[in-house]
Structures are given as structure tokens and as C-alpha cells.
Design an enzyme around this catalytic site. Structure first.
Site, PDB file in Angstrom:
ATOM      1  CE  LYS A   4      -7.895   8.081   0.468  1.00  0.00           C
ATOM      2  NZ  LYS A   4      -8.328   8.521   1.805  1.00  0.00           N
ATOM      3  CG  HIS A  61      -1.902   1.092   1.266  1.00  0.00           C
ATOM      4  ND1 HIS A  61      -2.970   1.139   0.404  1.00  0.00           N
ATOM      5  CD2 HIS A  61      -1.992   2.203   2.026  1.00  0.00           C
ATOM      6  CE1 HIS A  61      -3.684   2.230   0.649  1.00  0.00           C
ATOM      7  NE2 HIS A  61      -3.105   2.887   1.627  1.00  0.00           N
ATOM      8  CD  GLU A 100      -8.286  11.894   1.778  1.00  0.00           C
ATOM      9  OE1 GLU A 100      -8.940  11.108   1.058  1.00  0.00           O
ATOM     10  OE2 GLU A 100      -7.819  11.576   2.882  1.00  0.00           O
ATOM     11  CG  ASP A 149      -5.307  11.000   0.422  1.00  0.00           C
ATOM     12  OD1 ASP A 149      -4.907  12.175   0.552  1.00  0.00           O
ATOM     13  OD2 ASP A 149      -5.356  10.187   1.368  1.00  0.00           O
ATOM     14  CE  LYS A 165      -3.098   6.964   0.388  1.00  0.00           C
ATOM     15  NZ  LYS A 165      -3.672   7.816   1.486  1.00  0.00           N
ATOM     16  CG  ASP A 191      -7.031  12.613   6.163  1.00  0.00           C
ATOM     17  OD1 ASP A 191      -7.378  12.641   7.363  1.00  0.00           O
ATOM     18  OD2 ASP A 191      -6.552  11.591   5.631  1.00  0.00           O
ATOM     19  CD  GLU A 244      -9.636   6.288   3.746  1.00  0.00           C
ATOM     20  OE1 GLU A 244      -9.219   6.242   2.587  1.00  0.00           O
ATOM     21  OE2 GLU A 244      -9.131   7.024   4.621  1.00  0.00           O
ATOM     22  CE  LYS A 259      -7.785   9.184   7.905  1.00  0.00           C
ATOM     23  NZ  LYS A 259      -6.418   9.432   7.389  1.00  0.00           N
TER      24      LYS A 259
HETATM   25 MN    MN Z   1      -5.928  10.952   3.562  1.00  0.00          MN
END
Ligand code: MN
Length: 397
Positions: free
Chosen positions: A180, A35, A237, A211, A182, A262, A340, A286
Site C-alpha cells: 500500500k 513512516h 483508499e 492510500d 502512502k 477508511d 495491514e 479498525k
Molecule cells: Mn488509511
């Protein structure tokens, strides 16, 4: 009985349960595929599992996860463990576990900031409080407003073909139809070309977001974000530095797609400042970055007051942290950008008896008491770092 008396008797029905022990355990759980964030790649996820024991025999579980190390907020599971072991854990001993607000106020006096540590401890206290009345946490928090939360799947292999193939598999499997991308780890031109290529391959099949993890400057974002919007990206994002609210506001006014905060958003004060400067149209909630449920509900109230939409963000939590996220999601009045909350699907294994369930492009809110999960002691023993130095040595930091 008057309504007031009924409320008092309900509150009084929460048993008096006192904290007797706080134990923190570091674990490293392998993921199914790498990831890629802007600043680091992850093959494992590291968790700090918190076991809060009480004189009533009820145990509360908390889980702390970061974005693969301290690059995201300064917090790491190792540093959080040290702070809890030395300061926050001892301060909780003897406190009422069902008087969560009072206990958390005490922790605010013991340690400034430390939102990740406080979120994990608050999670364990709420688990105890809800278990003490044998109800799911969302019932204690006034819910549920929903029984499942739609999923956005993060695409983070760094390769357009691999990311697109993964998205198509997720669509076919009924897991997600929103994705999304990255970004931020590649040179800008290559990164934009990758996102545009993914958008081309998934055209009419999926909703796409990006993002940037604050990787770009305002001038780079001003130049390159319009191409992403033109390619069909629906939500941007955190494109630029977390402190640059004025820059976000200027981008938000120019772009034909909403911006989401974020990294810029931890406290309700941050939320108020962003609302006042019209920096973004969406907030990513979050538990970890904000210090828990009460902080997130404060932020949600600021969002409601300013017409700002909400999204449930994640740090690739296991089923423990994901269940905790779903208890929050189950009580929010608005969650129009979904979540997510996919950690259990990204992980190659889990730490609970019954992992969080997914169906119809959504994560299901657990219905059991407390967070709605039960620790799998064998898995916890297998993955704990102090008993498994081979896995620990392989964790990227
Ligand atoms: Mn983020």
C-alpha cells in the site's frame, strides 16, 4: 439438557469478575524506518497501554494507538489518557469485566464518541473475559474462521526507489507480496509519478494499492486516479475528504478499480450511509476508530448485507494491539483484502514477551488466552514516557 439450558450454563460459567483499578501508561517505541502519512511523518509510535485490574486477580491489557497524532481523527494518546483517567476509568470501577456489553453501554453514557478510548477499554475487558475461561478471545467471539491473515505492507518512505527496494525485500523475506503506497504528502504531480514509478519497478512482482488519507479533492482525484489505475493500482483508499460520500460514489462509478473507505468510516451508521450511497466497494475495519469489537462486527454485518468487501486496517499497533486486531480477524466471515497488521515488524522493539508471529505472507492469530499476549514489564518500564523524557522529547507531534 436442552440446548437453551446448555447455553445458559455456558454463559453462567463466565466468572463474575469486577474491575478494581484502571491504569493508563504512555509509552514511545522507536520504529525501524520513518513512516510518511499525508499529514505527518513518524519515527516513533506512541501508545497508551491500559491495565485493567480485577478483584479476581485477572489483569486485562488494552492498547490505544493513533496515526502519529490527532491529525487523523482528532484523537491523541494524550487526550485519550486524560479522558480515561478522569471519566471512563472511574466509571468502570466495580463493573463486571465479563459483562462487556453492559460495561460499554455505561461508558457510552459517560462520554459521547471517544471511540479510541472505548476501543482500548473494551479490548482490556475482553482480554479479562477470555482469560477468565482460559481461552483465546476469538473462541469467545465465535471463531476461528481462520488462523492467519494475509499482509499488505505500507510503503511510506516518500521515495520511489527506497519504497520499491523495501517492497522487494519484503517479498524475498516472505512477509508481504501486497503493498500500500502512502500518498498525499507530496505535490500531486510528484506523488502520482512516484506511485507510477513504484508500480513500474514492481510490475508482475506484487499487488499494489494506494492510500491518499483524504488528501485530494474530488476534481483532483477525478483527474489523477485514472493514471494510477492504468499503472496497475488495484485498490484506492480514501482518496478524498471523509464527509464527501457523494464524491466517493461519483469516483467509484468512473474508476476501473474499487474504492475503500477508511477515514469516512467509524460507526455502523457511517457504514449504512456509505452502503446506501454506493460510495465504496471495500470497508477498512479498525478497532480504534470504531470503538472496538462489537462496533466492527456491526460494520461487518452491514458490509455482508451489501456485498461490500473487508480489509483490516491499522495504526501501527505493537504486538498488543496487533494481537487484538488478529482476534477480530480470526472471527470475520469475510476479509478478502487481508490486513495491514504489520506494526510489530515496523517497530524496532516490542512490549510483549512473545511478539506476534509472521509466516507465509501472513500474520498468525495468537493462540494463548485472552488477546494471546503477555506484557514485558521491563520493556514497558523502559519505554514509558514519564520515566524516559529523552525519548518523549524526540517524538514528532
Ligand atoms: Mn488509511
Amino acid at each position: 439438557m436442552t440446548r437453551q439450558t446448555a447455553m445458559q450454563s455456558n454463559l453462567a460459567a463466565l466468572p463474575e469478575v469486577r474491575v478494581s483499578n484502571v491504569e493508563c501508561i504512555l509509552v514511545d517505541v522507536p520504529g525501524k524506518r520513518p513512516h510518511q502519512h499525508a499529514a505527518t511523518g513518524m519515527r516513533h509510535q506512541s501508545y497508551l497501554i491500559i491495565r485493567v485490574r480485577t478483584d479476581a486477580g485477572i489483569e486485562g491489557i488494552g492498547e490505544i494507538a493513533t496515526a502519529g497524532g490527532p491529525w487523523w481523527s482528532g484523537d491523541s494518546v494524550e487526550a485519550v489518557k486524560a479522558t480515561i483517567d478522569s471519566y471512563l476509568g472511574p466509571a468502570l470501577i466495580g463493573e463486571s469485566a465479563t459483562g462487556v456489553l453492559v460495561a460499554m453501554r455505561k461508558l457510552d453514557r459517560v462520554a459521547a464518541f471517544n471511540w479510541f478510548a472505548k476501543a482500548g477499554l473494551e479490548m482490556a475487558l475482553y482480554d479479562i473475559a477470555a482469560k477468565s475461561v482460559a481461552r483465546p478471545l476469538h473462541v469467545l467471539l465465535g471463531g476461528p474462521t481462520r488462523t492467519s491473515v494475509p499482509i499488505t505492507w505500507p510503503l511510506g518512505t516518500g521515495d520511489a526507489a527506497a519504497d520499491s527496494d523495501e517492497a522487494l525485500q519484503r517479498i524475498d523475506a516472505g512477509i508481504a507480496r501486497s503493498f500500500k503506497i502512502k500518498m498525499g504528502s507530496l505535490p500531486v504531480d510528484k506523488d502520482v509519478a512516484r506511485a507510477v514509478e513504484i508500480a513500474r519497478r514492481l510490475r508482475d512482482r506484487a499487488e499494489l494499492r494506494v492510500d491518499l488519507n483524504a488528501a485530494w479533492t474530488e476534481t483532483v482525484a477525478q483527474r489523477h486516479l485514472p493514471a494510477l489505475v492504468a499503472a496497475g493500482i488495484a485498490l484506492i483508499e480514501q482518496p478524498i475528504e471523509r464527509w464527501n460520500l457523494a464524491g466517493h460514489a461519483r469516483l467509484a462509478r468512473r474508476l476501473n478499480a474499487p474504492l475503500m473507505a477508511d477515514e469516512s468510516l467509524a460507526t455502523s451508521r457511517d457504514a449504512a450511509a456509505m452502503a446506501a450511497s454506493q460510495a465504496v466497494q471495500v470497508f477498512a475495519l479498525k478497532l480504534m476508530k470504531s470503538g472496538g469489537y462489537n462496533a466492527c462486527r456491526d460494520i461487518a454485518a452491514v458490509a455482508t448485507a451489501h456485498g461490500i468487501a473487508l480489509f483490516g486496517g491499522c495504526f501501527l499497533e505493537s504486538s498488543i494491539g496487533t494481537a487484538a486486531n488478529l482476534q477480530l480477524g480470526a472471527t470475520l466471515p469475510e476479509l478478502s483484502w487481508g490486513s495491514e497488521w504489520i506494526g510489530p515488524l515496523w517497530l524496532a522493539d516490542d512490549l510483549v514477551a512473545e511478539p506476534v508471529r509472521y509466516e507465509n505472507y501472513s500474520a498468525c492469530v495468537p493462540a494463548g488466552p485472552g488477546l494471546g499476549i503477555e506484557l514485558n514489564e521491563d520493556k514497558l518500564t523502559f519505554y514509558r514516557r514519564d520515566k524516559n523524557p529523552v525519548v518523549a522529547a524526540a517524538v514528532p507531534h
